[in-house]
Design a protein around this motif. Structure first.
Motif: not given
Length: 121
Positions: A102-110
């Motif tokens: 639920g935190e961090g950028p979407m580029q790292e995967g979701c």
């Protein structure tokens, strides 16, 4: 029920045409209220307008209960399939929500987006 819905049901021949007053207002008998309640409840149960029409035609013609049972049986089958589908969705959503930080950028995967993208059903 909105008056537009009642007129729609009349147009779809689910409701009989009402009598009219001298001022051209629609005048519904008490039986029309029961019929309208049936239509509303059947829609809430997920019956299509065609299925509702068939059930009402059977009712109006004192038709065969076997036909009503067939219609309800087909609806039950569809409802059970929907429940299975929704249960699978619930399981995937529950799993991915627990995996998602639920935190961090979407580029790292979701995990949520990835699960939706992978879902083939």
């Amino acid at each position: 029920v909105a008056s537009q819905a009642i007129r729609f049901y009349e147009k779809e021949r689910l409701m009989p045409p009402p009598r009219r007053t001298d001022a051209n207002y629609r005048r519904y008998p008490l039986e029309a209220v029961d019929r309208l309640q049936f239509i509303v409840h059947a829609k809430q149960w997920g019956f299509t307008l065609q299925e509702i029409r068939e059930l009402l035609m059977l009712q109006d013609a004192n038709g065969d209960r076997a036909q009503a049972k067939r219609i309800a049986g087909e609806k039950l089958h569809k409802v059970r399939e929907q429940i299975k589908h929704l249960t699978r969705i619930e399981a995937v959503l529950s799993k991915t929500l627990s995996e998602c930080a639920g935190e961090g950028p979407m580029q790292e995967g979701c995990p949520i987006v990835e699960a939706i993208a992978e879902q083939t059903e």
